[in-house]
Design a protein around this motif. Structure first.
Motif, PDB file in Angstrom:
ATOM      1  N   ALA A 139      -4.329   5.627   9.059  1.00  0.00           N
ATOM      2  CA  ALA A 139      -3.279   5.095   8.174  1.00  0.00           C
ATOM      3  C   ALA A 139      -2.392   4.131   8.951  1.00  0.00           C
ATOM      4  N   GLU A 143      -9.670  -9.475   1.274  1.00  0.00           N
ATOM      5  CA  GLU A 143      -8.792  -9.248   0.118  1.00  0.00           C
ATOM      6  C   GLU A 143      -7.410  -9.870   0.349  1.00  0.00           C
ATOM      7  N   GLY A 181      -4.464  -4.484  -5.486  1.00  0.00           N
ATOM      8  CA  GLY A 181      -5.848  -4.620  -5.022  1.00  0.00           C
ATOM      9  C   GLY A 181      -6.319  -3.357  -4.308  1.00  0.00           C
ATOM     10  N   ARG A 182      -7.625  -3.288  -4.069  1.00  0.00           N
ATOM     11  CA  ARG A 182      -8.198  -2.082  -3.492  1.00  0.00           C
ATOM     12  C   ARG A 182      -7.661  -1.780  -2.098  1.00  0.00           C
ATOM     13  N   PHE A 183      -7.634  -2.791  -1.241  1.00  0.00           N
ATOM     14  CA  PHE A 183      -7.153  -2.561   0.122  1.00  0.00           C
ATOM     15  C   PHE A 183      -5.631  -2.456   0.155  1.00  0.00           C
ATOM     16  N   GLU A 184      -4.991  -3.199  -0.720  1.00  0.00           N
ATOM     17  CA  GLU A 184      -3.537  -3.105  -0.847  1.00  0.00           C
ATOM     18  C   GLU A 184      -3.158  -1.658  -1.205  1.00  0.00           C
ATOM     19  N   GLN A 238      -4.994   1.008  -0.587  1.00  0.00           N
ATOM     20  CA  GLN A 238      -5.277   1.889   0.537  1.00  0.00           C
ATOM     21  C   GLN A 238      -4.174   1.786   1.580  1.00  0.00           C
ATOM     22  N   VAL A 239      -3.673   0.583   1.768  1.00  0.00           N
ATOM     23  CA  VAL A 239      -2.601   0.395   2.742  1.00  0.00           C
ATOM     24  C   VAL A 239      -1.303   1.031   2.242  1.00  0.00           C
ATOM     25  N   ALA A 278      -1.704   4.468   3.127  1.00  0.00           N
ATOM     26  CA  ALA A 278      -1.635   4.540   4.588  1.00  0.00           C
ATOM     27  C   ALA A 278      -0.178   4.523   5.039  1.00  0.00           C
ATOM     28  N   ARG A 279       0.606   3.662   4.409  1.00  0.00           N
ATOM     29  CA  ARG A 279       2.022   3.577   4.780  1.00  0.00           C
ATOM     30  C   ARG A 279       2.757   4.860   4.422  1.00  0.00           C
ATOM     31  N   MET A 316       1.475   7.833   4.124  1.00  0.00           N
ATOM     32  CA  MET A 316       1.032   8.884   5.051  1.00  0.00           C
ATOM     33  C   MET A 316       1.736   8.761   6.395  1.00  0.00           C
ATOM     34  N   THR A 317       1.769   7.534   6.883  1.00  0.00           N
ATOM     35  CA  THR A 317       2.433   7.288   8.157  1.00  0.00           C
ATOM     36  C   THR A 317       3.898   7.711   8.080  1.00  0.00           C
ATOM     37  N   TRP A 322       4.140  11.439   8.085  1.00  0.00           N
ATOM     38  CA  TRP A 322       3.762  12.005   9.387  1.00  0.00           C
ATOM     39  C   TRP A 322       4.869  11.798  10.416  1.00  0.00           C
ATOM     40  N   TRP A 376      -1.774  16.425  -0.729  1.00  0.00           N
ATOM     41  CA  TRP A 376      -1.938  15.865   0.627  1.00  0.00           C
ATOM     42  C   TRP A 376      -0.731  16.210   1.494  1.00  0.00           C
TER      43      TRP A 376
END
Lengths: 430, 430
Positions: A168, A212, B159-162, B164-165, B168-169, B171-172, B175, B205
């Motif tokens: 992540a 992307e 978007g798909r990667f947007e 996921q990021v 990711a953000r 989660m970070t 954490w 999660w």
């Protein structure tokens, strides 16, 4: 729902392969391989792994058995039918049938030659000997294997959510870079990060995220397998190994002085357009350009791979002007140790004065700096180079003495023959 | 390998349900429901959704059709066999058979009663009317549905990667909070974030990450479904709705003054140990404790859910001392608007003086602040409260006038009856 078959299949794996295909390599390797296959097929070379970051004790971190397993797996690979079809049928740099039938027939039969692996202290000596077109194809997979095995050793100790957060963080880090790069639609960037990537899956993610996030500003990837799978352009031209081996083969100083131009004369016969890229720094950019034949000034551009990049680009612009060429028609590709701030700075500095493009490597596909305690996943400077050709040591000088390679007496000889003066020492990060 | 069946199944979904189970709710709701079922089964109540963050135009963001679909889906849910078995057979707070057979038989037959939905300007009016033990179970799913539908509207454009990021953000971000909390092994934290979570999957999660990251410092989750699925403790005791409804039912001022203690007298009969938690702030903590009967000082602890938390805890400690109790044996649970810095500050301030525990809510399960442009995913202050009981308006004062609820004349009456003096206004973030 658990996909039982996939789970059982995963569990059955004897090895989780790092390199899954003979075309999981840089495109320029295949272009150069074809050139070598045509012009210097019988040259005997030795490639050798060199860990410039001696503080990273590779032999302590990586189990020798696992390393051999991965290298043996690579030796078991041969070109798959769909890979061969892609190489034969695809358009590269606007050209069909870039790879000639005789080369493809040879490549379809190829398995990589044996390797020699020995532990020496905390490092591995890993060398490859044999015919140049075969041995040269070890470079990229060997580097990728060592880099990824070192990473896996670190990941092995981490918890499930800790691992997810690690990725992540890495995704966030890359996406922030992409967001910074988004501002300028004139930017042109390619992925050059195969050799020192964190892992194949991670490189694949980075490439897709770049596509992307940047759209047309992302022009492709040097990795043939990813280019094929993701329907992207395969990017790359040529590298230092050509002049290094040609130079080592030179009979005397006069032939040595001519060798770098002989390389490009051979290349000139084979390629046109955007593939006519000069890599001028093998034995010093200044001297190379000063003594270059006029037909080289007609080439499309220059790739800047060592020394201060802005200085290199200014030198190129000056040289084109001296030779009566219009620099705004020329392409400058920056490819040395780039990260996003440097990319934006160089773009600001040179956009409009020349056509600018970037080959973004290790800090695209392996920027795990700062993501683990003690930075145990940070990339480091590992290379795999031709060190010997037909029994004669090779030499590289480059525009940064910290990247110089070869026996000292030969380095001195090359400096004399190529008239290399004082050079600025620059740190090599990756 | 694509799991074709899963993919087709996903594609066949008519609705991606936000609430998947009747026990996807807070544990205290079920405890209170059983108490209400036993003591006030026939009380007719109205619960109503209140968006305290009027700048978030829910009716513009959320499609009414989708909202109805989700609410209708919740009405189709009934207790599954394994859920019933878990409630009947599991040990809660060290006790078996917490839920009595007559309650479980009723719960196994239950479907949630109808809802009333109307768009008024840019907001929705969403109300639930009927028998208290049925209607009260709408609160948590209704909030979760609105919060998640608003989020989905934002995610829909990404978007798909947007995407996921984005995760990711998030989660970070979580954490990093967990890493901050790791330092002190004496910390005790539970997840209280069901109602205003970003989504069910995200809460799931977060809970798992907390468990891996904090180990024994993570004591459980208020969410019954997640507690069951992840084999964690279900956490919770009681809430404001009990004194609010009891108070509304009071015949006169004398009965009103007694109502909050009647609630706890009923609770006292049913529960012991760590379930004997006082929630003193419904009509002002100061007055509540001053007038409390002595048996209440014997209870295990106090939950602090409004006002300045340190002030609340000091008040509780003082009160215990006055009543001859040893505060170091008592439990203080902080549960109002917590984030990691506040948790660490309160822990430093009160560890050793009392037993401290934290119910961490919205900023555990929905801290998407700063992760999208214009902060369109930031959580906001949405509640669903009992507003009416047997035709009489309910009132809540709390220790923060910004959290007060009810008709003004009734608020004035309650303030007089409960002798509430000046109160400090504090911003309500989530």
């Amino acid at each position: 729902m658990v996909d039982i078959a996939t789970r059982v299949w995963n569990h059955k794996w004897k090895i989780d392969p790092i390199v899954r295909s003979l075309i999981d390599t840089d495109f320029y390797k295949l272009l150069m391989c074809q050139s070598v296959f045509r012009n210097k097929r019988d040259t005997q070379v030795t490639f050798s792994l060199i860990n410039r970051s001696s503080h990273v004790p590779l032999a302590k971190l990586i189990d020798e058995g696992e390393l051999r397993e991965q290298l043996d797996h690579i030796r078991s690979l041969s070109l798959r039918r769909n890979e061969s079809t892609w190489l034969r049928g695809n358009t590269f740099y606007g050209k069909r049938q870039m790879f000639r039938p005789d080369f493809m027939e040879w490549f379809e039969q190829l398995r990589l030659p044996p390797y020699h692996l020995e532990r020496v202290g905390d490092q591995y000596e890993l060398t490859f000997e044999g015919a140049w077109p075969e041995v040269m194809l070890w470079e990229i997979p060997a580097l990728a294997v060592l880099m990824e095995l070192r990473g896996r050793a670190v990941l092995n100790d981490m918890g499930r959510f800790e691992l997810q957060v690690l990725y992540a963080r890495a995704m966030t880090k890359l996406w922030e870079k992409i967001e910074k790069l988004r501002g300028d639609p004139a930017l042109r960037i390619a992925d050059f990060g195969t050799r020192r990537r964190h892992s194949f899956l991670w490189q694949d993610w980075c490439v897709q995220a770049m596509y992307e996030g940047l759209g047309d500003s992302f022009v492709g990837t040097s990795n043939c397998l990813i280019a094929k799978n993701r329907d992207l352009e395969a990017i790359g031209t040529n590298a230092h190994e050509l002049p290094m081996v040609y130079a080592a083969l030179a009979k005397d100083d006069a032939a040595l002085a001519k060798a770098p131009y002989d390389v490009l004369a051979d290349w000139h016969e084979e390629h046109e357009g955007n593939l006519r890229m000069i890599l001028p720094d093998t034995y010093g950019t200044e001297g190379f350009l000063k003594n270059a034949p006029d037909w080289l000034a007609g080439w499309t551009g220059i790739r800047i791979d060592s020394g201060d990049p802005a200085t290199g680009a200014e030198t190129a612009i000056r040289w084109w002007k001296e030779r009566g060429e219009d620099p705004t028609k020329k392409l400058v590709i920056f490819s040395d140790g780039l990260d996003v701030d440097k990319i934006l700075e160089l773009q600001r500095q040179f956009a409009g004065r020349v056509r600018v493009s970037f080959g973004w490597g290790t800090l695209l596909t392996n920027d795990f700096r700062g993501l683990t305690p003690d930075d145990r996943l940070a990339p480091f400077s590992l290379v795999c180079k031709a060190v010997d050709a037909n029994g004669r040591a090779t030499v590289k000088l480059s525009d940064n003495p910290n990247k110089a390679m070869g026996p000292q007496d030969q380095i001195d000889r090359y400096k004399r023959v190529f008239d290399v003066g004082a050079q600025e020492r620059l740190d090599v990060v990756v």
